[in-house]
Design an enzyme around this catalytic site. Structure first.
Site, mmCIF file in Angstrom:
data_model
loop_
_atom_site.group_PDB
_atom_site.id
_atom_site.type_symbol
_atom_site.label_atom_id
_atom_site.label_comp_id
_atom_site.label_asym_id
_atom_site.label_seq_id
_atom_site.Cartn_x
_atom_site.Cartn_y
_atom_site.Cartn_z
ATOM 1 N N TRP A 88 -9.481 1.971 -1.067
ATOM 2 C CA TRP A 88 -9.678 2.486 0.300
ATOM 3 C C TRP A 88 -8.370 3.075 0.834
ATOM 4 C CZ3 TRP A 88 -7.308 1.415 4.955
ATOM 5 C CH2 TRP A 88 -7.949 1.893 6.100
ATOM 6 N N HIS A 89 -7.250 2.434 0.441
ATOM 7 C CA HIS A 89 -5.952 2.896 0.947
ATOM 8 C C HIS A 89 -5.550 4.249 0.380
ATOM 9 C CE1 HIS A 89 -5.569 -1.310 2.227
ATOM 10 N NE2 HIS A 89 -4.791 -0.816 3.156
ATOM 11 N N GLY A 90 -6.079 4.583 -0.775
ATOM 12 C CA GLY A 90 -5.735 5.893 -1.320
ATOM 13 C C GLY A 90 -6.106 6.012 -2.774
ATOM 14 N N PHE A 142 -4.519 7.282 5.306
ATOM 15 C CA PHE A 142 -5.651 6.636 4.659
ATOM 16 C C PHE A 142 -6.959 7.095 5.287
ATOM 17 C CE2 PHE A 142 -2.317 3.128 4.315
ATOM 18 C CZ PHE A 142 -1.759 3.736 3.215
ATOM 19 N N ILE A 155 -10.757 -2.416 -1.601
ATOM 20 C CA ILE A 155 -9.776 -2.372 -0.493
ATOM 21 C C ILE A 155 -8.545 -1.582 -0.941
ATOM 22 C CG2 ILE A 155 -8.101 -3.785 0.809
ATOM 23 C CD1 ILE A 155 -10.296 -5.795 1.360
#
Lengths: 477, 312
Positions: free
Chosen positions: A326-328, A477, A323
């Site tokens: 996933w944001h960066g 994102f 997670i």
């Protein structure tokens, strides 16, 4: 095209009018219009990446059909792998390749000019993480026999490219969204009115709250060395509200816009600052993403094994790490995910008291509500430092400075009238917490003139506080 | 779509449109330097010999009325070189008698990003100077002034029409003649108190990418003016000593090296370097750490006038 832009204010009513003029009886034409409008919406940002969306959609569409058609498990797996490799491959190249290459080169002290590895000069297509996850879940669900694949390409393209949720979610499941493109949609006045109210509420959160808080947050975070502990903590707490209003505002506008077309999108936020624990926070924050990772990562790990604490902890760490990633592609996001995993694992540690197995979460639910909320808010605010700071060094510097209790001489300068929007927001959301949004029950309480007056007040606030159009944070994102 | 729904939508949005139209009209009627400059350009464009460009520092430092040559100052708050260049490219060819362009190069000019196509003043350039600074074709909302900076315009509407508290006074050449109010006047120009003010706007963050872009554009500007045979004067505006101490030496070094390169490449360039002149410019000459008041402007304009007269 941004939801908070003038262009969207023109685009939405035009598409909406054409859509309902076509009429619900000509479903194909309505879907075609939605698809063209969605690609136009996306293409205004960069038309070249439309090919990527179309390619992803077609690969998953074919994979879905082939998975369902295949008799052997091996064949099913091959087609599922094609879908997953394509989606993760695209995501890796555009989002993570440069990060991993540069970290690899740094780790081994390699020079980019000497070795064939070098970073790519590419831009991240907007919304990539959202739509790849959406299409990937479709293939997995078909493989797991949870849904039947669609044979209608147009409807599938609409499912992937539907403009309200294309660039920043909610990350929809095929089981919820795809059937809505298959059936006739008739105009519903109550739904449409509610959609408009939701758009108004989303714009208020984005323009009046998030963009105004951004001014204070950006000022402090651009020069953290100039500020004391209180100011830095204050900026981090404000950032929590900024990102909440920014992203949930986007989701509200997306859900509201979709509702005008007779399409229901999933709820993405549920007043996250009222969480009693960090684990509960993730059930209230970016709900569709949490659910995605719960179903496809966490669930997959613990499914076939003994569900003991350590396996669950491992599954949780993996999910939260992903997670974060996933944001960066940044260490700050990785640490953000790991930090959340550590806290949730701690909350779930089982221990025996008088022969009874209990957890910290259990105590948090028994604790007075205010204390539990403060507990989770403090921990979430700390994680926000990793989310907001540019580098890991900067994050640790800020945490260190907050912990060293350095006086904030200039703190009073940072508290302006604009901060009043937070108590207003909290009050409205808490009072209407059982509703989908604060405007939902107005119809039952006030007559039309009074209702309109309330809407006008919010519109005036939005126009008054509209600044240079700020991009939504989650677009990156 | 339901007819009743459309009717109510129209009824709901009509007051908003009327209300916005009124706000836009009121905004356009606010006293503004842009309006004065627009009329100056309209009536005197053939007589201007000097064009002054730059940011708020330059706007506050030069009063065109005190210059001997016919001058127009299009310097404006937050205006960077990219906006300067767009103004130049549209307006310089129309100023038939133009001999000199005065540019500002502040300490951090090369490491602050350009204004770009979303700059809130772009609609003003379009409306008053007919300059398209958007880097694209004009859209419908590019002509809406209030919406580009509602916070500022709301304050101006409030102070000009409702509270009547705005005492700003512009002269015929669009210079604020009573622009004394600021941080320094609020502490009675007490230097001890001023030294305790730690928060003032100064860029200390180095950005070599921005530096490269800005440097390239700066030389493009010089090339453009050289081609047109226009004399260039580069100014560095006086700053208060606390500001000078807080400058990042690396940014300063790079700025100075660009100026030196410019001087080598175009030897005809003149310089008015007053940034570090703490002898002639004292605390009473400043509004705040990096803006001169009309007293300071008088001294600076005299220096500029001397250079301009030498070039006659």
């Amino acid at each position: 095209m941004l939801f908070n832009s003038f262009s969207y204010g023109l685009f939405l009513p035009i598409v909406l009018l054409l859509y309902w003029l076509i009429g619900y009886k000509r479903l194909k034409l309505q879907n075609l219009l939605l698809l063209v409008a969605s690609y136009f919406f996306y293409g205004l940002w960069d038309w070249r990446f439309l090919f990527l969306i179309i390619a992803s959609s077609i690969i998953d569409f074919i994979s879905g059909i082939e998975i369902a058609k295949s008799d052997s498990q091996l064949k099913k797996r091959v087609f599922l792998s094609i879908s997953i490799f394509w989606n993760l491959g695209v995501l890796f190249i555009f989002k993570y390749y440069n990060f991993f290459i540069s970290e690899f080169l740094t780790l081994f002290h390699l020079d980019t000019n000497t070795y064939s590895f070098s970073t790519l000069q590419i831009i991240l297509p907007i919304g990539l993480s959202f739509y790849t996850f959406q299409t990937m879940s479709y293939s997995i669900d078909v493989y797991r026999n949870k849904i039947k694949p669609t044979s209608n390409l147009l409807n599938f393209l609409c499912f992937v490219g539907f403009f309200p949720q294309l660039v920043a979610g909610p990350i929809e499941r095929a089981s919820n969204l795809l059937p809505q493109f298959n059936k006739e949609r008739s105009f519903n006045i109550a739904e449409s009115k509610d959609g408009l109210r939701l758009i108004l509420w989303g714009l208020f959160k984005k323009i009046v709250v998030a963009d105004n808080l951004a001014i204070v947050v950006n000022t402090i975070y651009s020069n953290p060395e100039d500020y004391g502990s209180l100011s830095l903590f204050y900026a981090s707490a404000l950032f929590f509200f900024q990102i909440y209003c920014d992203f949930s505002g986007y989701s509200d506008i997306a859900i509201g816009s979709a509702r005008l077309f007779g399409i229901k999108l999933s709820k993405n936020f549920n007043i996250p600052y009222l969480s009693r624990s960090v684990a509960e926070f993730w059930q209230r924050w970016h709900i569709t993403l949490t659910k995605w990772f719960t179903d496809y990562v966490y669930g997959s790990i613990i499914k076939k094994r003994d569900r003991n604490y350590f396996i669950k902890a491992f599954a949780l760490f993996t999910s939260m790490l992903l997670i974060g990633l996933w944001h960066g592609a940044k260490w700050t996001f990785i640490i953000f995910g790991v930090y959340q995993a550590i806290i949730i694992t701690f909350e779930r540690i089982p221990f025996n008291i008088k022969g009874k197995k209990v957890t910290v979460s259990h105590y948090l639910t028994k604790m007075p509500f205010v204390f539990a909320v403060i507990y989770s808010f403090l921990l979430i605010t700390t994680s926000c430092i990793f989310f907001r700071a540019e580098t890991l060094e900067s994050s640790f510097f800020i945490i260190q400075k907050i912990a060293s209790l350095i006086p904030s001489d200039n703190f009073s300068l940072l508290i302006g009238m604009k901060i009043i929007v937070i108590p207003i927001l909290v009050l409205l959301e808490v009072l209407t917490r059982k509703k989908n949004h604060p405007f939902e029950s107005l119809e039952k309480i006030f007559n039309r003139p009074l209702r309109w007056l309330i809407y006008y007040i919010f519109i005036i606030a939005i126009i008054r506080y509209a600044g240079p159009t700020e991009q939504f944070i989650y677009f990156q994102f | 779509m339901n007819r009743k729904f459309i009717t109510y939508c129209i009824l709901f949005f009509i007051p908003i449109l009327i209300g916005y139209y009124l706000i836009e009209t009121v905004t356009l009627n606010l006293p503004s330097r842009f309006k004065i400059n627009q009329s100056l350009i309209k009536n005197n464009k053939d007589s201007f010999e000097t064009l002054i460009l730059g940011s708020s520092q330059m706007k506050d430092a030069v009063n065109p009325e005190w210059l001997d040559s016919p001058t127009i100052s299009l310097a404006s708050s937050s205006q960077h070189h990219d906006s300067d260049f767009k103004l130049m490219k549209t307006l310089v060819p129309t100023f038939k008698n133009l001999k000199t362009v005065v540019l500002e190069v502040s300490y951090s000019h090369f490491e602050l990003p350009h204004n770009g196509s979303n700059f809130w003043k772009n609609p003003l350039y379009l409306k008053y100077y007919n300059v398209n600074a958007f880097n694209r074709s004009i859209r419908l909302n590019d002509r809406l002034i209030y919406l580009k900076n509602p916070s500022l315009y709301s304050k101006l509407i409030l102070s000009n029409y409702l509270l009547k508290s705005n005492k700003d006074s512009l002269n015929k050449k669009a210079f604020y003649i009573n622009n004394y109010e600021g941080v320094f006047s609020r502490v009675n120009y007490n230097e001890a108190k001023i030294s305790t003010i730690s928060l003032f706007k100064i860029n200390t963050i180095e950005d070599l990418r921005i530096y490269k872009t800005n440097k390239e554009l700066f030389f493009e500007i010089l090339e453009y003016l050289d081609d047109k045979n226009i004399q260039v004067i580069i100014c560095t505006v006086p700053m208060y000593k606390e500001y000078l101490h807080k400058r990042n030496p690396s940014i300063l070094l790079r700025r100075d090296s660009v100026l030196s390169m410019a001087n080598k490449k175009y030897p005809s360039i003149e310089f008015v370097e007053k940034e570090e002149d703490t002898i002639n410019f004292e605390v009473h000459d400043f509004i705040n750490h990096n803006h001169l008041n009309p007293d300071g402007a008088k001294k600076f304009t005299e220096s500029l006038n001397t250079i301009l007269n030498q070039n006659e």
